[in-house]
Motif scaffolding. Structure first.
Motif, PDB file in Angstrom:
ATOM      1  N   ALA A  10      21.549  58.466  96.606  1.00 57.56           N
ATOM      2  CA  ALA A  10      21.051  57.559  95.571  1.00 57.56           C
ATOM      3  C   ALA A  10      22.099  57.248  94.510  1.00 57.56           C
ATOM      4  CB  ALA A  10      19.801  58.159  94.912  1.00 57.56           C
ATOM      5  N   SER A  11      23.091  58.145  94.376  1.00 55.47           N
ATOM      6  CA  SER A  11      24.046  57.977  93.280  1.00 55.47           C
ATOM      7  C   SER A  11      25.424  57.531  93.760  1.00 55.47           C
ATOM      8  CB  SER A  11      24.205  59.308  92.538  1.00 55.47           C
ATOM      9  OG  SER A  11      24.787  60.286  93.390  1.00 55.47           O
ATOM     10  N   GLY A  12      25.695  57.736  95.033  1.00 59.67           N
ATOM     11  CA  GLY A  12      27.041  57.434  95.517  1.00 59.67           C
ATOM     12  C   GLY A  12      28.029  58.551  95.273  1.00 59.67           C
ATOM     13  N   VAL A  13      27.549  59.692  94.825  1.00 58.06           N
ATOM     14  CA  VAL A  13      28.408  60.865  94.626  1.00 58.06           C
ATOM     15  C   VAL A  13      28.072  61.849  95.742  1.00 58.06           C
ATOM     16  CG1 VAL A  13      28.968  62.777  93.081  1.00 58.06           C
ATOM     17  CG2 VAL A  13      28.366  60.544  92.124  1.00 58.06           C
ATOM     18  N   SER A  14      29.068  62.339  96.453  1.00 56.78           N
ATOM     19  CA  SER A  14      28.768  63.224  97.574  1.00 56.78           C
ATOM     20  C   SER A  14      28.162  64.543  97.102  1.00 56.78           C
ATOM     21  CB  SER A  14      30.038  63.512  98.376  1.00 56.78           C
ATOM     22  OG  SER A  14      30.872  64.397  97.665  1.00 56.78           O
ATOM     23  N   ALA A  15      27.391  65.163  97.977  1.00 57.10           N
ATOM     24  CA  ALA A  15      26.761  66.449  97.646  1.00 57.10           C
ATOM     25  C   ALA A  15      27.840  67.456  97.246  1.00 57.10           C
ATOM     26  CB  ALA A  15      25.966  66.964  98.836  1.00 57.10           C
ATOM     27  N   LYS A  16      28.918  67.405  97.991  1.00 55.26           N
ATOM     28  CA  LYS A  16      30.055  68.274  97.707  1.00 55.26           C
ATOM     29  C   LYS A  16      30.519  68.123  96.261  1.00 55.26           C
ATOM     30  CE  LYS A  16      32.942  70.992  99.814  1.00 55.26           C
ATOM     31  NZ  LYS A  16      32.993  71.736 101.048  1.00 55.26           N
ATOM     32  N   MET A  17      30.670  66.913  95.829  1.00 59.78           N
ATOM     33  CA  MET A  17      31.152  66.636  94.481  1.00 59.78           C
ATOM     34  C   MET A  17      30.111  66.982  93.427  1.00 59.78           C
ATOM     35  SD  MET A  17      34.196  65.936  94.282  1.00 59.78           S
ATOM     36  CE  MET A  17      34.386  67.145  95.588  1.00 59.78           C
ATOM     37  N   ILE A  18      28.856  66.800  93.739  1.00 56.32           N
ATOM     38  CA  ILE A  18      27.813  67.172  92.778  1.00 56.32           C
ATOM     39  C   ILE A  18      27.908  68.671  92.498  1.00 56.32           C
ATOM     40  CG2 ILE A  18      25.329  67.349  92.384  1.00 56.32           C
ATOM     41  CD1 ILE A  18      24.955  64.839  94.103  1.00 56.32           C
ATOM     42  N   ARG A  19      28.065  69.448  93.561  1.00 57.96           N
ATOM     43  CA  ARG A  19      28.201  70.903  93.379  1.00 57.96           C
ATOM     44  C   ARG A  19      29.471  71.220  92.590  1.00 57.96           C
ATOM     45  NH1 ARG A  19      27.444  71.031  99.086  1.00 57.96           N
ATOM     46  NH2 ARG A  19      25.229  71.044  99.587  1.00 57.96           N
ATOM     47  N   TYR A  20      30.533  70.497  92.915  1.00 61.10           N
ATOM     48  CA  TYR A  20      31.798  70.728  92.204  1.00 61.10           C
ATOM     49  C   TYR A  20      31.658  70.403  90.728  1.00 61.10           C
ATOM     50  CZ  TYR A  20      36.625  70.020  90.700  1.00 61.10           C
ATOM     51  OH  TYR A  20      37.807  70.058  90.015  1.00 61.10           O
TER      52      TYR A  20
END
Lengths: 133, 133
Positions: A10-20
């Motif tokens: 929904a945001s265009g930010v990867s799950a990986k980056m959200i965690r980071y």
DNA sequence: CTTGACCTTCCCACGTTGGCAAGGTCTACA
DNA sequence: TGTAGACCTTGCCAACGTGGGAAGGTCAAG
């Protein structure tokens, strides 16, 4: 309420980056389900989109931290936002000029290079001699 | 014959980087004194200057490896050199265009930002809303 | 012989992102 | 109920190029 994969889509930010981003405290730690899964609200997605947009404009994560704080601060001074943005523009323009210098030099050198099977080439000559410095 | 500090000063490549280039096999391992000190000739400094110049033109170390091989190859085809250079120019120009897009957007937004104590600011609004996407 | 400038190797950091592995959880379907 | 497959978790490694610093050896000048 959605888990990280949906928030990422929904945001265009990867799950990986959200965690980071969470790990470096750019984002507050997400709430978790009993099983330990992070979950997100539409408001959280809104924040992620803000970050995504700021990344697209080339802001560093450090800059984005400041921008997020200002975004949340209803009493912010627009001067602070403008300063961050203009400093970034200056940095971008410096970088642009640097790259243009490289590209210009190389384009000029390549123009005079036969580009055939002969070894003679002004590009190599320039690298060898240092461009006349 | 000089040791690494002098070679660094003479070439503009730091001692740290000379060792690093050696470790990734961009450079052949330097000869050593009995005590284990690396030592370099004027010819070695010449190579280091080549690398330095290529770095200044924005080539990656991988590119430089290819350029060095061509430099040493008296039977090289100038077409090979030209190809590497022009591919790099294309990459530089792509990057320039990307940065120009960012800078242009930000400059336009900042122009309409009061830059005073009021909170209202089109930069923040854009980040919030996503620039109309 | 001591001091200080040099050298050596090794590890850590930056910044942002992706990939992979080993394991737990949830959902839909047989 | 069982199970497959899609999802989640954490953790480590990689990239790129450079700098910093520690702990220790070497060398030259006084």
């Amino acid at each position: 309420m959605m888990n990280i994969g949906k928030a990422a889509a929904a945001s265009g930010v990867s799950a990986k980056m959200i965690r980071y981003y969470e790990s470096i405290d750019l984002l507050a730690a997400a709430r978790r389900t009993e099983a330990g899964y992070r979950f997100y609200t539409d408001e959280d997605v809104h924040v992620l989109r803000f970050i995504r947009r700021a990344r697209d404009l080339g802001f560093s994560l450090a800059d984005i931290g400041e921008l997020l704080a200002l975004w949340r601060d209803q009493g912010r001074a627009s001067a602070d936002v403008k300063r961050i943005a203009l400093e970034h523009v200056v940095a971008l323009e410096r970088k642009i000029a640097e790259l243009q210098g490289m590209a210009g030099t190389l384009r000029a050198l390549a123009e005079h290079c036969h580009g055939d099977t002969r070894p003679d080439c002004p590009i190599i000559t320039d690298l060898d001699a240092g461009g006349g410095r």
